[in-house]
Motif scaffolding. Structure first.
Motif, mmCIF file in Angstrom:
data_model
loop_
_atom_site.group_PDB
_atom_site.id
_atom_site.type_symbol
_atom_site.label_atom_id
_atom_site.label_comp_id
_atom_site.label_asym_id
_atom_site.label_seq_id
_atom_site.Cartn_x
_atom_site.Cartn_y
_atom_site.Cartn_z
ATOM 1 N N THR A 476 -37.942 -88.687 -44.465
ATOM 2 C CA THR A 476 -37.555 -88.053 -43.204
ATOM 3 C C THR A 476 -37.857 -88.988 -42.048
ATOM 4 O O THR A 476 -39.009 -89.393 -41.869
ATOM 5 C CB THR A 476 -38.305 -86.726 -43.019
ATOM 6 O OG1 THR A 476 -37.972 -85.849 -44.092
ATOM 7 C CG2 THR A 476 -37.934 -86.071 -41.695
ATOM 8 N N TYR A 477 -36.823 -89.316 -41.290
ATOM 9 C CA TYR A 477 -37.018 -90.227 -40.151
ATOM 10 C C TYR A 477 -38.037 -89.621 -39.201
ATOM 11 O O TYR A 477 -37.934 -88.469 -38.776
ATOM 12 C CB TYR A 477 -35.686 -90.443 -39.435
ATOM 13 C CG TYR A 477 -35.727 -91.563 -38.420
ATOM 14 C CD1 TYR A 477 -35.580 -92.883 -38.823
ATOM 15 C CD2 TYR A 477 -35.916 -91.297 -37.074
ATOM 16 C CE1 TYR A 477 -35.606 -93.919 -37.914
ATOM 17 C CE2 TYR A 477 -35.951 -92.314 -36.145
ATOM 18 C CZ TYR A 477 -35.797 -93.632 -36.567
ATOM 19 O OH TYR A 477 -35.835 -94.653 -35.657
ATOM 20 N N ASN A 478 -39.042 -90.450 -38.876
ATOM 21 C CA ASN A 478 -40.163 -90.033 -38.036
ATOM 22 C C ASN A 478 -40.959 -88.895 -38.677
ATOM 23 O O ASN A 478 -41.704 -88.193 -38.003
ATOM 24 C CB ASN A 478 -39.712 -89.626 -36.630
ATOM 25 C CG ASN A 478 -40.843 -89.777 -35.627
ATOM 26 O OD1 ASN A 478 -41.669 -90.675 -35.755
ATOM 27 N ND2 ASN A 478 -40.895 -88.891 -34.642
ATOM 28 N N GLY A 479 -40.791 -88.737 -39.977
ATOM 29 C CA GLY A 479 -41.634 -87.831 -40.739
ATOM 30 C C GLY A 479 -42.481 -88.678 -41.665
ATOM 31 O O GLY A 479 -43.243 -89.545 -41.208
ATOM 32 N N ASP A 480 -42.312 -88.486 -42.976
ATOM 33 C CA ASP A 480 -43.054 -89.318 -43.929
ATOM 34 C C ASP A 480 -42.604 -90.772 -43.876
ATOM 35 O O ASP A 480 -43.245 -91.650 -44.462
ATOM 36 C CB ASP A 480 -42.904 -88.766 -45.348
ATOM 37 C CG ASP A 480 -41.455 -88.571 -45.755
ATOM 38 O OD1 ASP A 480 -40.687 -88.013 -44.954
ATOM 39 O OD2 ASP A 480 -41.080 -88.970 -46.872
ATOM 40 N N HIS A 481 -41.534 -91.036 -43.149
ATOM 41 C CA HIS A 481 -41.065 -92.407 -42.917
ATOM 42 C C HIS A 481 -42.050 -93.203 -42.068
ATOM 43 O O HIS A 481 -42.100 -94.428 -42.129
ATOM 44 C CB HIS A 481 -39.684 -92.315 -42.245
ATOM 45 C CG HIS A 481 -39.303 -93.465 -41.380
ATOM 46 N ND1 HIS A 481 -39.416 -93.451 -40.000
ATOM 47 C CD2 HIS A 481 -38.787 -94.671 -41.681
ATOM 48 C CE1 HIS A 481 -38.992 -94.583 -39.506
ATOM 49 N NE2 HIS A 481 -38.602 -95.350 -40.504
ATOM 50 N N MET A 482 -42.886 -92.510 -41.269
ATOM 51 C CA MET A 482 -43.703 -93.180 -40.259
ATOM 52 C C MET A 482 -45.199 -93.054 -40.563
ATOM 53 O O MET A 482 -45.658 -92.057 -41.123
ATOM 54 C CB MET A 482 -43.387 -92.591 -38.881
ATOM 55 C CG MET A 482 -43.948 -93.400 -37.728
ATOM 56 S SD MET A 482 -43.595 -95.178 -37.836
ATOM 57 C CE MET A 482 -41.803 -95.171 -37.802
ATOM 58 N N SER A 483 -45.942 -94.087 -40.195
ATOM 59 C CA SER A 483 -47.406 -94.087 -40.304
ATOM 60 C C SER A 483 -47.949 -95.205 -39.428
ATOM 61 O O SER A 483 -47.184 -95.926 -38.782
ATOM 62 C CB SER A 483 -47.839 -94.291 -41.762
ATOM 63 O OG SER A 483 -47.496 -95.609 -42.198
ATOM 64 N N MET A 484 -49.263 -95.356 -39.433
ATOM 65 C CA MET A 484 -49.885 -96.449 -38.688
ATOM 66 C C MET A 484 -50.113 -97.681 -39.573
ATOM 67 O O MET A 484 -50.342 -98.769 -39.060
ATOM 68 C CB MET A 484 -51.203 -95.975 -38.081
ATOM 69 C CG MET A 484 -51.038 -94.845 -37.073
ATOM 70 S SD MET A 484 -52.629 -94.200 -36.518
ATOM 71 C CE MET A 484 -52.095 -92.847 -35.463
ATOM 72 N N TYR A 485 -50.053 -97.501 -40.869
ATOM 73 C CA TYR A 485 -50.097 -98.617 -41.822
ATOM 74 C C TYR A 485 -49.674 -98.068 -43.177
ATOM 75 O O TYR A 485 -50.262 -97.104 -43.685
ATOM 76 C CB TYR A 485 -51.504 -99.227 -41.922
ATOM 77 C CG TYR A 485 -51.522 -100.571 -42.638
ATOM 78 C CD1 TYR A 485 -51.093 -101.728 -41.978
ATOM 79 C CD2 TYR A 485 -51.949 -100.684 -43.954
ATOM 80 C CE1 TYR A 485 -51.088 -102.959 -42.622
ATOM 81 C CE2 TYR A 485 -51.954 -101.914 -44.603
ATOM 82 C CZ TYR A 485 -51.520 -103.045 -43.928
ATOM 83 O OH TYR A 485 -51.521 -104.270 -44.566
ATOM 84 N N GLY A 486 -48.639 -98.659 -43.770
ATOM 85 C CA GLY A 486 -48.105 -98.160 -45.035
ATOM 86 C C GLY A 486 -48.516 -99.031 -46.197
ATOM 87 O O GLY A 486 -47.993 -100.138 -46.353
ATOM 88 N N VAL A 487 -49.419 -98.553 -47.022
ATOM 89 C CA VAL A 487 -49.951 -99.396 -48.103
ATOM 90 C C VAL A 487 -48.999 -99.503 -49.291
ATOM 91 O O VAL A 487 -49.132 -100.399 -50.127
ATOM 92 C CB VAL A 487 -51.327 -98.872 -48.590
ATOM 93 C CG1 VAL A 487 -52.365 -99.015 -47.496
ATOM 94 C CG2 VAL A 487 -51.228 -97.430 -49.068
ATOM 95 N N ASN A 488 -48.015 -98.590 -49.380
ATOM 96 C CA ASN A 488 -47.097 -98.589 -50.534
ATOM 97 C C ASN A 488 -45.713 -99.124 -50.213
ATOM 98 O O ASN A 488 -44.807 -99.036 -51.053
ATOM 99 C CB ASN A 488 -46.924 -97.155 -51.066
ATOM 100 C CG ASN A 488 -48.197 -96.564 -51.627
ATOM 101 O OD1 ASN A 488 -49.120 -97.286 -51.991
ATOM 102 N ND2 ASN A 488 -48.258 -95.241 -51.687
ATOM 103 N N THR A 489 -45.502 -99.676 -49.023
ATOM 104 C CA THR A 489 -44.139 -99.965 -48.573
ATOM 105 C C THR A 489 -43.395 -100.993 -49.416
ATOM 106 O O THR A 489 -42.168 -101.046 -49.377
ATOM 107 C CB THR A 489 -44.146 -100.445 -47.108
ATOM 108 O OG1 THR A 489 -45.063 -101.536 -46.967
ATOM 109 C CG2 THR A 489 -44.545 -99.325 -46.178
ATOM 110 N N SER A 490 -44.092 -101.829 -50.166
ATOM 111 C CA SER A 490 -43.382 -102.774 -51.029
ATOM 112 C C SER A 490 -43.690 -102.530 -52.506
ATOM 113 O O SER A 490 -43.490 -103.398 -53.348
ATOM 114 C CB SER A 490 -43.706 -104.224 -50.653
ATOM 115 O OG SER A 490 -45.037 -104.547 -50.961
#
Length: 641
Positions: A476-490
């Motif tokens: 969800t854009y600006n939902g679970d799409h967003m955080s202050m640091y994404g440890v799983n993004t890759s």
């Protein structure tokens, strides 16, 4: 099916039975192996160094009778090849030119002897005294030599160009030098290097030889086909094993059984399209002056094969069992230290993580716990927040709470249903209409809570979304799409599951281990729609968008190798032959491309996060793509299948 059209060429490294100085015997065995190679649809076959005479002839190399017989044997092989237009053979023999004797590789096609390459570096130490017999071709300019009635190209700076691939040759010791001839040959256009060798066996030598082949194929971004003479060579002082190695861009893709008394051949299909993709992406892989390089046409007809002779890994992101501990340990540590650095830089000592009872949030929580342990910060400063909503089931709800508690983190429970219902009232949305508004409002409410609690405790909101979701836009854009640091993004979805299982089995105590295994057995779901009448998950992600294992395969081939849809479809059918039909694969490929192109805008503003593997979708890293790019070219190709 023409494998050449899909970017593959079939090669073989051959070790024939041999009798020292018995050219007739040796040629007979080589011809039988060429016949076998034709049956196996091999397009280029390479034999060992000096295979026509044997490598260990010693002072017999000075005998005119042997030299003349070797030349006659070469012509015999050339005649034998006349009716074999689908294969090229590379053989070794001693050849005299003017006042020198050379250790050469001869390339033979159905049109005859195409060219000859003399050995560049001649060993003269230890067990080898080749300089006693052979001259080096190092400083020789390309010239010709008369064999039969033909003038044959002769020199070290020669490439052979077929309709499908350009290849070069080096001989044995050449590979062991600081700058092997193959380094320059590949820069000038060679995509394959064939090495005719006679490397004896010593304790520990095979491992070093193996590493040389793999490393040179990686440095040169090429296929490297190495074949060495076998046990038929003289054992007066040395023993040879018939080592055969086929490598591609740093990886060994085929390897032989050594010390065989019979003819042995290693066959594999080299992925030329993958090599070409990596070369054009490497800005330092520049082509030098080619003015001194002679390129000889070498005809091979295409082959039609039912399948390719190589393993297509259906799970490219998951390490093999032999490498599992090392690779997964690295991934976990990259994630951990990425978060630890961000905490150290900001001075932040608390984090919030939304814990759903699913795999992604579980991995993020495990990474945070490890980072806090590393920094000596109490685990209670990790706030695991469970936010049950309309679709939350008892299984995931209980697993979320029990996992946070078992790890010693701080558990917060903040139900969202009431807040979302009020939001629906404020925007005039009917609660009974379970559309995208119904789903996304829950995701955004959860993100708001995580961000606001993070502000309240002077913390950082850690993201949980994975790379597969980013590729498909399943966020969800600006939902679970967003955080202050994404440890799983890759970290792709298939790797998330393998990683959590490895952490559970190797890093966790029993109290957490049992919970993690139940989470691993839970179907993938965002749980945004109400459970069924039995309280089970009603919204299964893979039913909606397709199997993640397929999407991860598509993503890897598209981004890592730049593969076209038709090639990915072709490879997918081999990789998943026992699991998915061609129709199913094509169906989900269309979904993949459609979603990948329409959802780029989410990736264009994704949060910071550590890169862990060869692929990353961050616009600050590997992938830069306009959000308005058309998918027409890719979909048109899919529609033609």
């Amino acid at each position: 099916m023409n494998i050449n059209d899909y970017g593959f060429v079939r090669v073989a490294a051959a070790t024939p039975k041999l009798k020292v100085a018995d050219c007739d015997y040796n040629v007979y065995e080589m011809k039988s192996m060429i016949d076998e190679a034709v049956k196996n649809q091999v397009q280029i076959i390479c034999f060992p160094e000096l295979c026509i005479t044997g490598y260990t002839c010693a002072d017999l190399f000075f005998q005119t009778a042997l030299l003349e017989k070797a030349k006659a044997s070469l012509l015999e092989i050339a005649s034998f090849m006349h009716d074999k237009p689908t294969i090229v053979a590379i053989v070794g023999l001693p050849i005299r030119k003017l006042n020198c004797l050379y250790n050469v590789a001869a390339v033979i096609s159905s049109e005859g002897i195409v060219g000859m390459i003399p050995k560049t570096y001649i060993p003269n130490e230890g067990e080898f005294y080749e300089k006693r017999w052979f001259a080096s071709g190092k400083d020789m300019e390309n010239t010709t030599i008369v064999i039969g009635n033909e003038h044959i190209a002769f020199g070290t700076d020669i490439l052979f160009e077929t309709p499908f691939v350009t290849f070069g040759i080096e001989i044995c010791e050449d590979l062991w030098m600081p700058i092997p001839p193959s380094s320059n040959l590949t820069l000038k256009g060679a995509e394959l290097i064939f090495n005719l060798s006679a490397s004896n066996e010593l304790v520990g030598k095979h491992a070093y030889r193996r590493s040389l082949v793999a490393q040179q194929s990686g440095r040169c971004i090429c296929g490297y086909i190495y074949t060495s003479c076998g046990v038929g060579e003289s054992t007066t002082d040395l023993v040879f094993s018939g080592s055969r190695i086929i490598a591609e861009n740093g990886s060994i893709i085929a390897e032989s059984e050594r010390f065989s008394l019979d003819n042995r051949m290693s066959i594999n299909d080299i992925d030329l399209f993958a090599l070409r993709h990596d070369r054009i992406k490497n800005a330092n892989y520049l082509t030098p002056d080619q003015s001194t390089c002679q390129v000889l046409p070498c005809q091979i007809r295409p082959i039609s094969a039912d399948k390719i002779r190589r393993t297509i890994n259906p799970f490219p992101f998951i390490p093999s069992k032999s490498e599992e501990n090392e690779r997964l340990f690295e991934v976990f540590n990259i994630q951990t230290h990425g978060l630890a650095k961000r905490l150290m830089h900001t001075g932040i000592k608390t984090v919030t993580i939304g814990i759903s009872g699913g795999l992604d949030s579980t991995l993020a929580l495990l990474v945070a716990i490890r980072a806090f342990d590393l920094l000596g910060i109490p685990r209670k400063n990790v706030y695991g927040i469970t936010m049950p909503g309309f679709g939350t089931t008892n299984r995931t709800y209980n697993n979320a709470k029990e996992l946070v508690t078992s790890l010693g983190a701080t558990l917060l429970e903040i139900p969202i249903s009431e807040a979302v219902e009020l939001h629906f009232k404020n925007i005039g949305h009917d609660l009974a209409d379970k559309n995208i508004v119904y789903e996304n409002a829950q995701a955004r409410e959860r993100t708001q809570i995580l961000m606001d609690i993070a502000n309240k405790i002077d913390g950082l909101a850690v993201g949980t979304g994975n790379m597969s979701e980013l590729a498909l836009g399943w966020a969800t854009y600006n939902g679970d799409h967003m955080s202050m640091y994404g440890v799983n993004t890759s970290v792709p979805k298939t790797l998330v599951k393998s990683l959590v299982r490895w952490i559970a089995d190797t890093q966790m105590e029993d109290s957490s281990q049992n919970i993690l295994h139940d989470i691993l057995d839970t179907p993938f779901s965002p749980e945004l729609l109400p459970a069924d009448q039995n309280g089970n998950i009603a919204q299964i992600t893979e039913d909606k968008i397709g199997p993640y294992e397929l999407h991860d395969f598509f993503l890897h081939r598209m981004l890592r190798y730049g593969d076209s849809p038709s090639r990915i479809y072709y490879l997918s059918q081999f990789a998943f032959a026992e699991k998915y039909s061609a129709e199913t694969i094509l169906k989900w490929m269309k979904t993949f491309y459609r979603r990948f192109f329409t959802q780029q805008f989410k990736r264009s503003c994704m949060p910071d996060g550590p890169k862990v593997g060869s692929i990353n979708l961050s616009p600050r890293g590997d992938w830069r793509m306009p959000s308005d790019a058309s998918v027409a070219v890719w979909m048109d190709e899919l529609l033609q299948m």
